[in-house]
Design an enzyme around this catalytic site. Sequence first.
Site, PDB file in Angstrom:
ATOM      1  N   LYS A   1     -38.617  -3.450 -13.849  1.00 37.24           N
ATOM      2  CA  LYS A   1     -37.377  -3.742 -14.582  1.00 37.24           C
ATOM      3  C   LYS A   1     -36.560  -2.471 -14.698  1.00 37.24           C
ATOM      4  CE  LYS A   1     -36.060  -3.803 -18.845  1.00 37.24           C
ATOM      5  NZ  LYS A   1     -34.648  -3.383 -18.661  1.00 37.24           N
TER       6      LYS A   1
ATOM      7  N   GLU B   1     -43.705   8.402 -19.187  1.00 37.26           N
ATOM      8  CA  GLU B   1     -42.843   9.580 -18.989  1.00 37.26           C
ATOM      9  C   GLU B   1     -41.750   9.482 -20.033  1.00 37.26           C
ATOM     10  OE1 GLU B   1     -43.072  12.053 -16.899  1.00 37.26           O
ATOM     11  OE2 GLU B   1     -44.675  11.324 -15.617  1.00 37.26           O
TER      12      GLU B   1
ATOM     13  N   CYS C   1     -34.162  14.099 -18.872  1.00 33.52           N
ATOM     14  CA  CYS C   1     -35.354  14.249 -19.714  1.00 33.52           C
ATOM     15  C   CYS C   1     -35.812  15.704 -19.782  1.00 33.52           C
ATOM     16  CB  CYS C   1     -36.472  13.369 -19.193  1.00 33.52           C
ATOM     17  SG  CYS C   1     -36.885  13.681 -17.473  1.00 33.52           S
TER      18      CYS C   1
ATOM     19  N   GLU D   1     -34.032  14.935 -29.472  1.00 38.46           N
ATOM     20  CA  GLU D   1     -33.528  14.848 -28.104  1.00 38.46           C
ATOM     21  C   GLU D   1     -32.119  14.256 -28.186  1.00 38.46           C
ATOM     22  OE1 GLU D   1     -35.010  11.778 -25.444  1.00 38.46           O
ATOM     23  OE2 GLU D   1     -35.105  13.261 -23.841  1.00 38.46           O
TER      24      GLU D   1
HETATM   25  P1  NAD Z   1     -34.911   3.546 -23.280  1.00 39.36           P
HETATM   26  O1  NAD Z   1     -36.284   3.856 -23.728  1.00 39.36           O
HETATM   27  O2  NAD Z   1     -33.925   3.042 -24.239  1.00 39.36           O
HETATM   28  O3  NAD Z   1     -34.986   2.439 -22.104  1.00 39.36           O
HETATM   29  C1  NAD Z   1     -35.822   2.629 -20.996  1.00 39.36           C
HETATM   30  C2  NAD Z   1     -36.145   1.285 -20.395  1.00 39.36           C
HETATM   31  O4  NAD Z   1     -36.923   0.538 -21.332  1.00 39.36           O
HETATM   32  C3  NAD Z   1     -34.922   0.418 -20.077  1.00 39.36           C
HETATM   33  O5  NAD Z   1     -35.151  -0.275 -18.870  1.00 39.36           O
HETATM   34  C4  NAD Z   1     -34.892  -0.543 -21.249  1.00 39.36           C
HETATM   35  O6  NAD Z   1     -34.255  -1.769 -20.947  1.00 39.36           O
HETATM   36  C5  NAD Z   1     -36.385  -0.752 -21.473  1.00 39.36           C
HETATM   37  N1  NAD Z   1     -36.757  -1.275 -22.784  1.00 39.36           N
HETATM   38  C6  NAD Z   1     -36.103  -1.130 -23.969  1.00 39.36           C
HETATM   39  N2  NAD Z   1     -36.789  -1.795 -24.943  1.00 39.36           N
HETATM   40  C7  NAD Z   1     -37.885  -2.335 -24.356  1.00 39.36           C
HETATM   41  C8  NAD Z   1     -38.967  -3.124 -24.834  1.00 39.36           C
HETATM   42  N3  NAD Z   1     -39.070  -3.490 -26.111  1.00 39.36           N
HETATM   43  N4  NAD Z   1     -39.910  -3.507 -23.961  1.00 39.36           N
HETATM   44  C9  NAD Z   1     -39.842  -3.131 -22.668  1.00 39.36           C
HETATM   45  N5  NAD Z   1     -38.835  -2.406 -22.155  1.00 39.36           N
HETATM   46  C10 NAD Z   1     -37.871  -2.007 -22.991  1.00 39.36           C
HETATM   47  O7  NAD Z   1     -34.402   4.858 -22.524  1.00 39.36           O
HETATM   48  P2  NAD Z   1     -32.995   5.131 -21.836  1.00 39.36           P
HETATM   49  O8  NAD Z   1     -31.950   5.290 -22.877  1.00 39.36           O
HETATM   50  O9  NAD Z   1     -32.762   4.122 -20.751  1.00 39.36           O
HETATM   51  O10 NAD Z   1     -33.291   6.537 -21.134  1.00 39.36           O
HETATM   52  C11 NAD Z   1     -33.268   7.738 -21.820  1.00 39.36           C
HETATM   53  C12 NAD Z   1     -34.665   8.186 -22.190  1.00 39.36           C
HETATM   54  O11 NAD Z   1     -35.484   8.252 -21.044  1.00 39.36           O
HETATM   55  C13 NAD Z   1     -34.674   9.595 -22.757  1.00 39.36           C
HETATM   56  O12 NAD Z   1     -35.534   9.661 -23.859  1.00 39.36           O
HETATM   57  C14 NAD Z   1     -35.211  10.440 -21.612  1.00 39.36           C
HETATM   58  O13 NAD Z   1     -35.810  11.638 -22.003  1.00 39.36           O
HETATM   59  C15 NAD Z   1     -36.172   9.490 -20.992  1.00 39.36           C
HETATM   60  N6  NAD Z   1     -36.455   9.874 -19.595  1.00 39.36           N
HETATM   61  C16 NAD Z   1     -37.667  10.437 -19.300  1.00 39.36           C
HETATM   62  C17 NAD Z   1     -37.946  10.843 -18.001  1.00 39.36           C
HETATM   63  C18 NAD Z   1     -39.269  11.474 -17.639  1.00 39.36           C
HETATM   64  O14 NAD Z   1     -39.617  11.492 -16.464  1.00 39.36           O
HETATM   65  N7  NAD Z   1     -40.025  12.002 -18.590  1.00 39.36           N
HETATM   66  C19 NAD Z   1     -36.987  10.664 -16.999  1.00 39.36           C
HETATM   67  C20 NAD Z   1     -35.758  10.108 -17.342  1.00 39.36           C
HETATM   68  C21 NAD Z   1     -35.506   9.707 -18.649  1.00 39.36           C
END
Ligand code: NAD
Length: 500
Positions: free
Chosen positions: A191, A265, A300, A400
């Site tokens: 997803k 991650e 990130c 963050e």
């Molecule tokens: P987010 O956690 O809001 O969403 C990530 C994904 O999770 C999306 O696809 C979202 O639709 C899904 N999601 C949301 N609620 C969910 C649930 N209840 N069940 C299952 N899936 C759900 O993050 P974001 O705003 O899309 O991205 C930013 C975050 O991602 C930041 O915290 C960043 O640090 C992190 N990030 C980490 C890495 C890494 O490799 N460590 C890389 C890129 C981004």
Amino acid sequence: MVASIKPHRDELGLGDGRMLIDGQWTEGAGGTWSHRHPATGEQVASFPVAGPADVDSAVRAARRAFDEGPWPRARASERIKALRKVADLVREHADELLRLQALDNSVPLSFGEIYVMSANFVADVFDHHAGWVDKIAGETLPPYQGGDHMVLTLREPVGVVGAVIPWNAPLSLFAQKVAPALAAGCTVVLKPSEYATFAVLRLAELIAGVVPDGVLNVITGPGDPAGQALISHPMVDKLSFTGSRAVGQKVMTAAAAGCKRVSLELGGKSPAVVFQDADVGTAAAVTMGTVTLGLSGQVCAAQTRALVQRDAVEEFLATAEMIGTMVSYGNPFDPEVTSAPLINTRQLDRVLGLIVRGQEEGARLVCGGSRAEGDLAAGNFVAPTLFADVSNDMSIAREEIFGPVLSVIPFDEENEAIALANDTDYGLAATVWTQDVKRAMRLTRAIKAGTVGVNGYQLEPNSPFGGYRQSGMGREGGRAAVEAYTELKTVLLPFTDEMM
Ligand code: NAD
């Protein structure tokens, strides 16, 4: 006004996105999501939202493909050929994929030249993992107490993988999950974020032409209900999540309920530690650049806490402020544009709120600090923001922010720098800037982070990447990434009849 993004969508010939389930493109039962482009606020395209029945169909397709299909049973040479073919297709369709990514999240095309955001990186991730397919191996162990038997270990694919990725680097993050999972012989339901779907759907379409039906399935829509239904599905064996700490905790809860394997991650609040013997100008340019260019700090591993030795602070601030003035916002398809807007208005409000909090808590605003106005007012643009006189207990040093905001924290001694670097809930990345090799080695050992750069920070497809502490668990890239998609089986093999 930033010119409309719509013509680019038409130019790409992108129809409204659909979901990939069992090799078929299907509509979803959960309604439709309209995507607003972050640079203009206009609705650029829509795609279906997966309802629980769609998620169930996708997981069952992946289950069938795993339990009965040829992919997990394929010869290594076949899987290698398939992954290399995907890498070739990505290179062939590089331009189209990057344009779709810009339609998704407004990452400027100019930033596609930067390796980790480039189609080359995505292709290299598939090539790198193709190289692992025939090296996923067990061991032969000597009997511990003697006797005529052998102990063998086998590495088997873990099964059906439920993968969830964020919006900021959809192509690279897709590759970092799907390539090792496929290399190991798993099947996948992925997803993407509701804020970055189009490039992922096109990449999935390219892969669907190479692997058997059901091996890769993509469901679309917001985290709840689509993502939640995926992570809670009982037929998923392993969850692989990239995103925020808050959602990562939900993924872990779902994994606990089903005793599923899980890789996370998550976010970071990473330090750049700059000693006065370093090339301070370069350190400042790189640190401010990674927080303001390209994804505008929505990264990130962004090093948003600059820990700078006191005598170098003024030089650091002067260069960082100058880099801030080089940022150019606008239409991501314009080659002059360097940086992206924030992904949505919720994130815009959050970043602006934290900037206000930084000032209230006593940090000195050197530049930026507000939403971009004038021609840029319809987009989610925040001016590159630099804070001085920050202390590590302020909100801007602890949370963050995920926006173009750099906090500069002074320090005097090496031990103080180490303590500050580690005084965070996270542990994803760090860079140490110094000319002293011994000091660099001391710092790389002392800092609790998954990746530590010395005088620069460049990730490669084969470098393990992941977090300590609340930045997650597991690694992407390298052997650890592939092994995370396997189970280790022990075979006890007697030599003699007496032992049977
Ligand atoms: P987010 O956690 O809001 O969403 C990530 C994904 O999770 C999306 O696809 C979202 O639709 C899904 N999601 C949301 N609620 C969910 C649930 N209840 N069940 C299952 N899936 C759900 O993050 P974001 O705003 O899309 O991205 C930013 C975050 O991602 C930041 O915290 C960043 O640090 C992190 N990030 C980490 C890495 C890494 O490799 N460590 C890389 C890129 C981004």
